[in-house]
Design a protein around this motif. Structure first.
Motif, PDB file in Angstrom:
ATOM      1  N   ALA A 171       0.844  -1.186   0.000  1.00 36.31           N
ATOM      2  CA  ALA A 171       0.000   0.000   0.000  1.00 36.31           C
ATOM      3  C   ALA A 171       0.884   1.242   0.000  1.00 36.31           C
ATOM      4  CB  ALA A 171      -0.899  -0.005   1.225  1.00 36.31           C
ATOM      5  N   ARG A 172       0.322   2.341  -0.455  1.00 41.80           N
ATOM      6  CA  ARG A 172       1.055   3.612  -0.415  1.00 41.80           C
ATOM      7  C   ARG A 172       0.475   4.440   0.726  1.00 41.80           C
ATOM      8  NH1 ARG A 172       0.338   8.078  -5.224  1.00 41.80           N
ATOM      9  NH2 ARG A 172       1.323   9.807  -4.116  1.00 41.80           N
ATOM     10  N   LYS A 173       1.335   4.989   1.559  1.00 45.78           N
ATOM     11  CA  LYS A 173       0.834   5.793   2.671  1.00 45.78           C
ATOM     12  C   LYS A 173       1.301   7.231   2.531  1.00 45.78           C
ATOM     13  CE  LYS A 173       0.343   1.861   5.652  1.00 45.78           C
ATOM     14  NZ  LYS A 173       0.717   1.083   6.796  1.00 45.78           N
ATOM     15  N   VAL A 174       0.389   8.147   2.719  1.00 47.45           N
ATOM     16  CA  VAL A 174       0.708   9.564   2.559  1.00 47.45           C
ATOM     17  C   VAL A 174       0.326  10.288   3.847  1.00 47.45           C
ATOM     18  CG1 VAL A 174       0.303  11.612   1.138  1.00 47.45           C
ATOM     19  CG2 VAL A 174       0.104   9.331   0.115  1.00 47.45           C
ATOM     20  N   THR A 175       1.274  10.978   4.452  1.00 47.70           N
ATOM     21  CA  THR A 175       0.959  11.692   5.695  1.00 47.70           C
ATOM     22  C   THR A 175       0.290  13.030   5.371  1.00 47.70           C
ATOM     23  OG1 THR A 175       3.025  12.916   5.751  1.00 47.70           O
ATOM     24  CG2 THR A 175       3.030  10.731   6.808  1.00 47.70           C
ATOM     25  N   TYR A 176      -0.248  13.659   6.414  1.00 44.64           N
ATOM     26  CA  TYR A 176      -0.861  14.977   6.213  1.00 44.64           C
ATOM     27  C   TYR A 176       0.158  15.974   5.667  1.00 44.64           C
ATOM     28  CZ  TYR A 176      -5.587  14.063   7.670  1.00 44.64           C
ATOM     29  OH  TYR A 176      -6.884  13.605   7.684  1.00 44.64           O
ATOM     30  N   LYS A 177       1.385  15.904   6.186  1.00 44.94           N
ATOM     31  CA  LYS A 177       2.424  16.825   5.714  1.00 44.94           C
ATOM     32  C   LYS A 177       2.702  16.600   4.223  1.00 44.94           C
ATOM     33  CE  LYS A 177       5.651  17.774   9.178  1.00 44.94           C
ATOM     34  NZ  LYS A 177       6.701  17.090   9.958  1.00 44.94           N
ATOM     35  N   GLU A 178       2.830  15.336   3.863  1.00 42.19           N
ATOM     36  CA  GLU A 178       3.116  15.026   2.455  1.00 42.19           C
ATOM     37  C   GLU A 178       1.953  15.417   1.549  1.00 42.19           C
ATOM     38  OE1 GLU A 178       5.936  11.132   3.459  1.00 42.19           O
ATOM     39  OE2 GLU A 178       3.788  10.864   3.070  1.00 42.19           O
ATOM     40  N   LEU A 179       0.757  15.138   2.025  1.00 43.40           N
ATOM     41  CA  LEU A 179      -0.419  15.473   1.212  1.00 43.40           C
ATOM     42  C   LEU A 179      -0.495  16.989   1.017  1.00 43.40           C
ATOM     43  CD1 LEU A 179      -2.918  14.343  -0.204  1.00 43.40           C
ATOM     44  CD2 LEU A 179      -4.173  14.561   1.950  1.00 43.40           C
ATOM     45  N   HIS A 180      -0.214  17.703   2.105  1.00 44.90           N
ATOM     46  CA  HIS A 180      -0.222  19.159   2.038  1.00 44.90           C
ATOM     47  C   HIS A 180       0.754  19.657   0.981  1.00 44.90           C
ATOM     48  CE1 HIS A 180       1.149  23.205   3.504  1.00 44.90           C
ATOM     49  NE2 HIS A 180      -0.151  23.374   3.562  1.00 44.90           N
ATOM     50  N   GLU A 181       1.943  19.093   0.980  1.00 39.69           N
ATOM     51  CA  GLU A 181       2.936  19.560   0.004  1.00 39.69           C
ATOM     52  C   GLU A 181       2.503  19.219  -1.427  1.00 39.69           C
ATOM     53  OE1 GLU A 181       7.158  18.672   0.583  1.00 39.69           O
ATOM     54  OE2 GLU A 181       7.392  18.869  -1.606  1.00 39.69           O
ATOM     55  N   GLN A 182       1.982  17.997  -1.594  1.00 41.94           N
ATOM     56  CA  GLN A 182       1.555  17.616  -2.954  1.00 41.94           C
ATOM     57  C   GLN A 182       0.421  18.496  -3.449  1.00 41.94           C
ATOM     58  OE1 GLN A 182       0.858  13.360  -3.272  1.00 41.94           O
ATOM     59  NE2 GLN A 182       2.669  12.960  -2.024  1.00 41.94           N
ATOM     60  N   VAL A 183      -0.488  18.798  -2.541  1.00 43.98           N
ATOM     61  CA  VAL A 183      -1.618  19.659  -2.924  1.00 43.98           C
ATOM     62  C   VAL A 183      -1.113  21.057  -3.273  1.00 43.98           C
ATOM     63  CG1 VAL A 183      -3.700  20.799  -2.041  1.00 43.98           C
ATOM     64  CG2 VAL A 183      -3.366  18.346  -1.668  1.00 43.98           C
ATOM     65  N   CYS A 184      -0.200  21.583  -2.446  1.00 43.54           N
ATOM     66  CA  CYS A 184       0.333  22.924  -2.713  1.00 43.54           C
ATOM     67  C   CYS A 184       1.034  22.974  -4.070  1.00 43.54           C
ATOM     68  CB  CYS A 184       1.330  23.330  -1.627  1.00 43.54           C
ATOM     69  SG  CYS A 184       0.513  23.865  -0.116  1.00 43.54           S
ATOM     70  N   ARG A 185       1.869  21.978  -4.326  1.00 45.82           N
ATOM     71  CA  ARG A 185       2.584  21.957  -5.615  1.00 45.82           C
ATOM     72  C   ARG A 185       1.601  21.920  -6.779  1.00 45.82           C
ATOM     73  NH1 ARG A 185       8.014  21.039  -5.735  1.00 45.82           N
ATOM     74  NH2 ARG A 185       8.933  20.369  -3.773  1.00 45.82           N
ATOM     75  N   PHE A 186       0.608  21.059  -6.635  1.00 46.32           N
ATOM     76  CA  PHE A 186      -0.312  20.923  -7.757  1.00 46.32           C
ATOM     77  C   PHE A 186      -1.193  22.170  -7.895  1.00 46.32           C
ATOM     78  CE2 PHE A 186      -4.020  19.142 -10.067  1.00 46.32           C
ATOM     79  CZ  PHE A 186      -3.350  18.874 -11.246  1.00 46.32           C
ATOM     80  N   ALA A 187      -1.512  22.781  -6.773  1.00 46.64           N
ATOM     81  CA  ALA A 187      -2.295  24.022  -6.823  1.00 46.64           C
ATOM     82  C   ALA A 187      -1.500  25.099  -7.562  1.00 46.64           C
ATOM     83  CB  ALA A 187      -2.639  24.479  -5.408  1.00 46.64           C
ATOM     84  N   ASN A 188      -0.222  25.192  -7.255  1.00 48.50           N
ATOM     85  CA  ASN A 188       0.623  26.162  -7.967  1.00 48.50           C
ATOM     86  C   ASN A 188       0.712  25.822  -9.450  1.00 48.50           C
ATOM     87  OD1 ASN A 188       1.258  27.935  -5.858  1.00 48.50           O
ATOM     88  ND2 ASN A 188       2.845  26.539  -5.067  1.00 48.50           N
ATOM     89  N   ALA A 189       0.789  24.527  -9.719  1.00 47.00           N
ATOM     90  CA  ALA A 189       0.847  24.104 -11.116  1.00 47.00           C
ATOM     91  C   ALA A 189      -0.441  24.508 -11.856  1.00 47.00           C
ATOM     92  CB  ALA A 189       1.041  22.589 -11.192  1.00 47.00           C
ATOM     93  N   LEU A 190      -1.579  24.330 -11.188  1.00 45.56           N
ATOM     94  CA  LEU A 190      -2.851  24.734 -11.819  1.00 45.56           C
ATOM     95  C   LEU A 190      -2.843  26.231 -12.118  1.00 45.56           C
ATOM     96  CD1 LEU A 190      -5.656  22.872  -9.784  1.00 45.56           C
ATOM     97  CD2 LEU A 190      -5.004  22.480 -12.172  1.00 45.56           C
ATOM     98  N   LYS A 191      -2.331  26.981 -11.136  1.00 48.51           N
ATOM     99  CA  LYS A 191      -2.280  28.432 -11.346  1.00 48.51           C
ATOM    100  C   LYS A 191      -1.403  28.769 -12.548  1.00 48.51           C
ATOM    101  CE  LYS A 191      -1.520  30.018  -6.990  1.00 48.51           C
ATOM    102  NZ  LYS A 191      -1.466  30.984  -5.890  1.00 48.51           N
TER     103      LYS A 191
END
Ligand code: WTA
Length: 653
Positions: free
Chosen positions: A109-129
């Motif tokens: 299984a792949r496990k993603v912590t809140y910190k990691e999820l936060h960073e991935q979301v931030c990166r992708f949000a910037n990418a969308l922008k």
């Protein structure tokens, strides 16, 4: 321990459950009273469960008047969905696992912590922008059940874009329709999805959808490489998820949104016309999704929560994504099918990840039940303490199997009734408060005022059966149909004045418990998925050989309801088995595999009133083999049609 006859069995709340739960019955009754006597006060208090940038002072402004339907909650407050799902947990549980992702094939299984999820979301949000996505833009998400689907939804809400998730099982044609209706600017997809060992060509479907001449709005297609399959690439339009996020900054400021700014659109089927883009806004939805997740499942920090719905449905929005993340939960996300590679897969995942709470649809329960004990073979499921169901009425037999075999008679069952339009659970037991009756969604959640009305709109008091309506607004209620507020009013507020019409029928027993009897309109519920009969009919008649089609539901052991189609062919066309299978393929292409007809009956004529209206009541009876009570057929323009249909019923397949 249960009491009563097998039909009316009651399972009282155990003393253990009562002691551990957030609310017992006395507390439920007190809180419920407060929530309906003084909704402003109640929601002013519970509105605080999310973080506000600018606190609200105004709680509720609602009109259900069919001249002016207007729904507002917490409407001078500002907040952000992604901030509430991620940022506010970082200090206390940044290293806690947020998502346990279980692949289709059994494996790591792949496990993603809140910190990691936060960073991935931030990166992708910037990418969308960086791709020009701005507040208020609509972003279509056509993704498999992978972590990046949640990242995409979160990233949209972080920058104030409105996501419109389209179920990955829908066809290119269906995707195109949803893109056109929402004027989406960007589509986020993956090369392929994987379900039950089979590949789903998502990117290819997007390519095909975008050849639709009606699509003018799409500027970019963002592609996540999931299976590394060979895919066509359009340089001017396609963008790689990985390339974009690699160069994006790891922090993105969450955008300050008004409580009533749109959060997402989700298309759902109605009794007429094309699917409707149900629109949910930010503040009320977040409060309601998180509160129901906590109270209905009695969620305690540290527990592992698994809702196996697809993110393409509302259950996947409120209980895979928003509810659990808002409460800082550890959630399980499963890529594949509940019975792949073997029927005990669900049970194995429960053991593997020590799942405490399982939330699935009756159709899945029935499919497992059909295999008996095999569904739990070789597993202990010791970690489980609560079971939930949603999406369709659960028959008592399936309820008992779920209770006994899956839950070892240890776990309470919460049968939750709600809809895409209601945002989150509406009628539901609370584990520490509600004695259970198999097959009943029991009592209203806080702030929900259900009622039954007869066809003339008169309220039914006490025990009785009628149309289920909701008398006043709750924070999670949909605000409109995207781009068509009139349709919103027409669909939900004109049948019974001043009330929200659910489209469901229900019975209320002497204890005030509600028993959903099913849709009262022309909507089917096939394997827990809503399908409009009109949608399937219009797909059928779009086929060159079909003159007319009428679709009804019929009882189906596993799916709950199956799809039965009566087809009249154009004159000169031969009725053949080959054509039947072509028509099935055709519907799969037009809508998706979930709309595939179970039974097609050739019908040289359909029963119609003299004014030309198809009498579905009769068609439903014939489909289910119930010929004795066809009711009054004297108003038919040609009553002999019915005899022919009954005669040919045996030939339908
Ligand atoms: C049906 C799914 C009986 C109902 C969350 C409703 C149910 C429709 C239940 C909404 C339940 C949902 N018991 N029927 N516990 N839950 N339904 O929009 O007919 O996909 O109107 O939302 O499913 O389906 P939707």
């Amino acid at each position: 321990m249960s009491t009563g006859t097998s039909h009316g069995t009651v399972y009282p709340v155990s003393s253990e459950l009562k002691a551990r739960s957030l609310v017992d019955n006395e507390r439920y009754l007190a809180m419920y009273q407060q929530s309906v006597i003084n909704p402003e006060g109640f929601w002013r208090e519970h509105g605080q469960r999310i973080d506000w940038f600018n606190p609200f002072t105004k709680v509720k402004k609602v009109s259900f008047d069919d001249h002016f339907v207007d729904i507002n909650w917490f409407y001078d407050g500002t907040t952000n969905a992604s901030y509430n799902c991620l940022d506010r947990h970082l200090e206390t549980r940044g290293d806690q696992v947020a998502i346990i992702w279980e692949p289709d094939e059994e494996g790591e299984a792949r496990k993603v912590t809140y910190k990691e999820l936060h960073e991935q979301v931030c990166r992708f949000a910037n990418a969308l922008k960086s791709q020009g996505v701005r507040q208020g833009d609509v972003v279509a998400i056509y993704m498999p059940m992978i972590v990046e689907a949640i990242v995409a939804m979160q990233a949209c809400s972080r920058i104030g874009a409105v996501h419109s998730v389209v179920f990955g099982g829908f066809s290119p044609e269906a995707l195109a329709g949803r893109i056109i209706d929402s004027s989406a600017k960007v589509v986020i997809t993956a090369d392929e999805g994987v379900r039950g060992g089979k590949k789903v060509p998502l990117k290819e479907n997007v390519d095909e959808a975008l050849t639709h001449p009606g699509i003018k709005s799409i500027e970019k297609v963002i592609v996540y490489r999931h299976t590394q399959a060979d895919i066509a690439w359009h340089e001017h339009r396609d963008v790689s998820w990985t390339d974009m996020t690699a160069i994006a900054s790891p922090y993105c400021q969450p955008r300050e949104m008004n409580a009533e700014d749109p959060l997402f659109i989700l298309y759902t089927s109605g009794s007429t016309g094309k699917p409707k883009g149900v629109l949910h806004t930010t503040g009320g939805y977040l409060v309601y999704a998180s509160m129901t997740h906590e109270y209905v499942f009695d969620y305690k920090p540290g527990e592992v929560f698994w809702c196996n719905a697809d993110i393409g449905w509302v259950t996947g929005h409120s209980y895979v994504t928003y509810g659990p993340l808002l409460n800082g939960a550890t959630l399980v996300m499963h890529e594949g099918l509940p019975n792949y590679p073997e029927v005990n897969r669900i049970s194995k995942i429960i053991d593997k990840h020590n799942v405490n709470i399982l939330y699935i649809a009756p159709t899945a329960i029935r499919a497992l039940m059909a295999e008996g004990d095999k569904a739990v073979e070789g597993t202990s499921r010791e970690s489980l303490r609560l079971l939930g169901t949603v999406g369709e009425p659960i028959n008592p037999e399936a309820w008992h199997w779920y209770y006994k075999t899956m839950g070892d008679e240890r776990c309470a069952i919460v049968d939750t009734w709600w809809q895409t339009e209601t945002g989150a659970a509406m009628l539901t037991p609370l584990p520490g408060a509600t004695d259970l009756k198999p097959g009943s969604a029991t009592r209203p959640f806080f702030g929900v005022q259900p009622a039954l009305v007869d066809n003339a709109g008169l309220l039914i008091e006490g025990e009785g059966e009628g149309n289920l309506v909701i008398l006043d607004s709750w924070p999670g209620q949909a605000r409109t149909v995207f781009g068509d507020h009139d349709r919103f009013i027409q669909t939900y507020f004109t049948h019974f004045k001043g009330m929200y019409t659910t489209g469901d029928g229900a019975r209320r027993d002497k204890d005030g418990y509600y028993w959903i009897t099913g849709r009262v309109d022309d909507v089917l519920n096939v394997s827990g998925h809503r399908m409009g009969t009109a949608e399937i009919e219009s797909a059928m008649v779009a086929h060159k050989s079909v003159a007319e089609a009428a679709v009804v539901g019929f009882p189906h052991n596993i799916k709950g309801e199956g799809i039965y189609v009566y087809v009249t062919l154009n004159s000169g066309t031969e009725y053949s088995d080959e054509l039947k299978s072509n028509l099935r393929q055709w519907v799969r292409k037009e809508i998706g595999p979930i709309a595939t007809p179970d039974i097609i009956q050739w019908a040289p004529g359909l029963p119609k009133t003299r004014s030309g209206k198809i009498m579905r009541r009769i068609l439903r009876k014939i489909a289910s083999g119930d010929y004795d009570n066809l009711g009054d057929t004297s108003t038919l323009s040609d009553p002999t049609v019915v005899d022919h249909l009954i005669r040919d019923r045996a030939l339908a397949s």
